[in-house]
Design a protein around this motif. Structure first.
Motif, PDB file in Angstrom:
ATOM      1  N   LEU A 174      22.612 -19.276 -39.198  1.00  0.00           N
ATOM      2  CA  LEU A 174      22.941 -20.371 -40.103  1.00  0.00           C
ATOM      3  C   LEU A 174      21.907 -21.490 -40.063  1.00  0.00           C
ATOM      4  O   LEU A 174      21.611 -22.106 -41.097  1.00  0.00           O
ATOM      5  N   GLN A 175      21.328 -21.757 -38.908  1.00  0.00           N
ATOM      6  CA  GLN A 175      20.317 -22.809 -38.819  1.00  0.00           C
ATOM      7  C   GLN A 175      19.117 -22.482 -39.708  1.00  0.00           C
ATOM      8  O   GLN A 175      18.616 -23.346 -40.425  1.00  0.00           O
ATOM      9  N   ARG A 176      18.701 -21.225 -39.650  1.00  0.00           N
ATOM     10  CA  ARG A 176      17.575 -20.817 -40.490  1.00  0.00           C
ATOM     11  C   ARG A 176      17.982 -20.778 -41.972  1.00  0.00           C
ATOM     12  O   ARG A 176      17.227 -21.201 -42.841  1.00  0.00           O
ATOM     13  N   ARG A 177      19.180 -20.300 -42.231  1.00  0.00           N
ATOM     14  CA  ARG A 177      19.657 -20.205 -43.615  1.00  0.00           C
ATOM     15  C   ARG A 177      19.724 -21.576 -44.263  1.00  0.00           C
ATOM     16  O   ARG A 177      19.431 -21.733 -45.462  1.00  0.00           O
ATOM     17  N   ASN A 178      20.128 -22.586 -43.511  1.00  0.00           N
ATOM     18  CA  ASN A 178      20.269 -23.930 -44.070  1.00  0.00           C
ATOM     19  C   ASN A 178      18.954 -24.492 -44.594  1.00  0.00           C
ATOM     20  O   ASN A 178      18.953 -25.424 -45.403  1.00  0.00           O
ATOM     21  N   GLN A 179      17.838 -23.939 -44.138  1.00  0.00           N
ATOM     22  CA  GLN A 179      16.521 -24.449 -44.536  1.00  0.00           C
ATOM     23  C   GLN A 179      15.848 -23.599 -45.602  1.00  0.00           C
ATOM     24  O   GLN A 179      14.751 -23.919 -46.057  1.00  0.00           O
ATOM     25  N   ARG A 180      16.507 -22.521 -46.021  1.00  0.00           N
ATOM     26  CA  ARG A 180      15.882 -21.627 -46.987  1.00  0.00           C
ATOM     27  C   ARG A 180      16.638 -21.647 -48.307  1.00  0.00           C
ATOM     28  O   ARG A 180      17.856 -21.825 -48.346  1.00  0.00           O
ATOM     29  N   ASN A 181      15.897 -21.437 -49.390  1.00  0.00           N
ATOM     30  CA  ASN A 181      16.539 -21.303 -50.689  1.00  0.00           C
ATOM     31  C   ASN A 181      16.376 -19.875 -51.206  1.00  0.00           C
ATOM     32  O   ASN A 181      15.665 -19.057 -50.613  1.00  0.00           O
ATOM     33  N   LEU A 182      17.033 -19.590 -52.290  1.00  0.00           N
ATOM     34  CA  LEU A 182      16.977 -18.234 -52.842  1.00  0.00           C
ATOM     35  C   LEU A 182      15.573 -17.873 -53.304  1.00  0.00           C
ATOM     36  O   LEU A 182      15.172 -16.712 -53.248  1.00  0.00           O
ATOM     37  N   LEU A 183      14.838 -18.866 -53.773  1.00  0.00           N
ATOM     38  CA  LEU A 183      13.478 -18.623 -54.209  1.00  0.00           C
ATOM     39  C   LEU A 183      12.629 -18.071 -53.076  1.00  0.00           C
ATOM     40  O   LEU A 183      11.783 -17.196 -53.285  1.00  0.00           O
ATOM     41  N   SER A 184      12.859 -18.545 -51.841  1.00  0.00           N
ATOM     42  CA  SER A 184      12.074 -18.048 -50.715  1.00  0.00           C
ATOM     43  C   SER A 184      12.398 -16.578 -50.439  1.00  0.00           C
ATOM     44  O   SER A 184      11.513 -15.793 -50.102  1.00  0.00           O
ATOM     45  N   TYR A 185      13.678 -16.194 -50.576  1.00  0.00           N
ATOM     46  CA  TYR A 185      14.039 -14.786 -50.406  1.00  0.00           C
ATOM     47  C   TYR A 185      13.408 -13.937 -51.516  1.00  0.00           C
ATOM     48  O   TYR A 185      12.880 -12.849 -51.270  1.00  0.00           O
ATOM     49  N   TYR A 186      13.473 -14.435 -52.735  1.00  0.00           N
ATOM     50  CA  TYR A 186      12.894 -13.717 -53.869  1.00  0.00           C
ATOM     51  C   TYR A 186      11.385 -13.545 -53.682  1.00  0.00           C
ATOM     52  O   TYR A 186      10.832 -12.465 -53.938  1.00  0.00           O
ATOM     53  N   ASN A 187      10.716 -14.594 -53.249  1.00  0.00           N
ATOM     54  CA  ASN A 187       9.274 -14.517 -53.012  1.00  0.00           C
ATOM     55  C   ASN A 187       8.942 -13.476 -51.949  1.00  0.00           C
ATOM     56  O   ASN A 187       7.978 -12.711 -52.080  1.00  0.00           O
ATOM     57  N   THR A 188       9.714 -13.458 -50.869  1.00  0.00           N
ATOM     58  CA  THR A 188       9.472 -12.495 -49.799  1.00  0.00           C
ATOM     59  C   THR A 188       9.649 -11.076 -50.303  1.00  0.00           C
ATOM     60  O   THR A 188       8.851 -10.181 -49.997  1.00  0.00           O
ATOM     61  N   LEU A 189      10.687 -10.849 -51.109  1.00  0.00           N
ATOM     62  CA  LEU A 189      10.913  -9.521 -51.670  1.00  0.00           C
ATOM     63  C   LEU A 189       9.792  -9.130 -52.619  1.00  0.00           C
ATOM     64  O   LEU A 189       9.388  -7.964 -52.675  1.00  0.00           O
ATOM     65  N   THR A 190       9.287 -10.087 -53.350  1.00  0.00           N
ATOM     66  CA  THR A 190       8.246  -9.805 -54.347  1.00  0.00           C
ATOM     67  C   THR A 190       6.877  -9.591 -53.708  1.00  0.00           C
ATOM     68  O   THR A 190       6.135  -8.681 -54.087  1.00  0.00           O
ATOM     69  N   LEU A 191       6.547 -10.426 -52.733  1.00  0.00           N
ATOM     70  CA  LEU A 191       5.200 -10.430 -52.165  1.00  0.00           C
ATOM     71  C   LEU A 191       5.096  -9.715 -50.826  1.00  0.00           C
ATOM     72  O   LEU A 191       3.989  -9.326 -50.423  1.00  0.00           O
TER      73      LEU A 191
END
Length: 282
Positions: A174-191
C-alpha cells in the motif's frame, strides 16, 4: 505629430507583430513523453527506498536513480521548444541535484510530482483510456500474462518469481501504491523496464493494457473500501468533483487525492478502479 508610413513599412510592422505574438512551439509525441514520465515516476517512487536520512541503502539502485535523473534532464532538453520549457529544465536540474545530494525522500517525491505536472502542462498528450476498461478483461489478461511472476493474487510470489532481480512487484504494497498512478502502470506495460525482467507488453491492445493497469491498481484495496467508495460516489457530489473523469483517475495517486478528498481517497479510488463503469452508468 502624425507618423506617416509607406504601405510596405506598415505591412512590415504587421508581420513583426504577428510573428512575435504567435506561439511557434511544437507538440511533443507520446513516444517522446511516455519514457520521461516513466523515469520520473520511478525516481519518485523508488528513491526514498534506496536513500534514507542521507545514507545510501542500495548503491546499485542509487546509481540507477542518478542515471534516471540525468537522463530525464537530457530527454527534456531534446523536446520541442515551448514558453514553459525553461522552467521545466530548471525543475529537472533541481531534482537531479537533490538526488545527487542524497536529499530527503519527501523532497525528491515533491519535485517529481511537480515535474510530472509541469511536463504534461507544457507537452499535453492524450494518455488515458478512451472508454471505461472492462474489469473482466483486466482480470483475464492478468492471469494469462502476469500471474506467473507476480502471483495469482498479485503478491509478487508467482512460480517464475524465484531468482528474479529485482523481485516482481507486490501490488498489495500500500505504501508503494499510494505513490503511483494508473499512468505509471500503463507506461510500464507499454515500455517495459530496461535492465529488469519486466518486458514490454506493447503487443497487447491499448484497451487491454488499460484494463490490466486498472486491475493491478485496485489489488491493494479491499472489498470494503470498494463498497464504501461506491456509496460515496453515489451520494457525495465532492467525490465526483475530486475525480471527474477517466483522465483524472489515470493521473491521480491516492496520496495526491488525499489532499483534495481527505479521509476517503483510497475508498473512492478503489470503487472507480474496480468498477470504472461508474463514470458512465447505464
Amino acid at each position: 505629430m502624425t507618423l506617416h508610413l509607406s504601405p510596405s513599412a506598415a505591412w512590415l510592422i504587421v508581420l513583426i507583430v504577428f510573428f512575435t505574438s504567435v506561439d511557434t512551439s511544437q507538440a511533443a509525441s507520446r513516444e517522446e513523453v511516455l519514457p520521461i514520465l516513466q523515469m520520473i515516476d520511478y525516481v519518485g517512487v523508488d528513491y526514498p527506498t534506496f536513500v534514507q536520512d542521507g545514507q545510501v541503502k542500495n548503491p546499485a539502485e542509487y546509481a540507477e536513480q542518478r542515471e534516471f535523473s540525468a537522463d530525464i534532464r537530457r530527454r527534456l532538453a531534446a523536446l520541442p521548444e515551448t514558453t514553459g520549457k525553461a522552467a521545466l529544465m530548471d525543475l529537472a536540474a533541481e531534482m537531479e541535484s537533490a538526488v545527487d545530494d542524497k536529499s530527503a525522500g519527501a523532497r525528491v517525491q515533491a519535485l517529481t510530482a511537480h515535474l510530472t505536472q509541469l511536463l504534461l502542462s507544457n507537452y499535453p498528450v492524450t494518455i488515458s483510456p478512451s472508454q471505461a476498461p472492462d474489469p473482466a478483461v483486466g482480470a483475464r489478461v492478468y492471469q494469462q500474462q502476469c500471474a506467473g511472476c507476480h502471483g495469482a493474487e498479485g503478491n509478487g510470489d508467482g512460480p517464475a518469481a524465484a531468482g528474479l532481480s529485482p523481485a516482481p512487484t507486490n501490488f498489495h504494497n500500500l505504501q508503494r501504491r499510494n505513490q503511483r498512478n494508473l499512468l505509471s502502470y500503463y507506461n510500464t506495460l507499454t515500455l517495459g523496464v530496461t535492465g529488469t525482467p519486466m518486458a514490454s507488453y506493447s503487443r497487447l491492445s491499448e484497451s487491454e493494457r488499460w484494463a490490466l493497469a486498472f486491475h493491478v491498481g485496485q489489488l491493494a484495496f479491499t472489498t470494503e473500501q470498494q463498497q464504501a467508495g461506491a456509496a460515496l460516489w453515489a451520494q457525495d457530489p465532492a467525490a465526483r468533483k475530486a475525480i471527474p473523469d477517466l483522465a483524472s483517475l489515470a493521473q491521480a495517486t491516492p496520496l495526491a487525492l488525499s489532499s483534495t478528498y481527505p479521509g476517503n481517497a483510497q475508498a473512492l479510488m478503489a470503487a472507480l478502479l474496480a468498477n470504472p463503469g461508474l463514470f458512465n452508468p447505464s
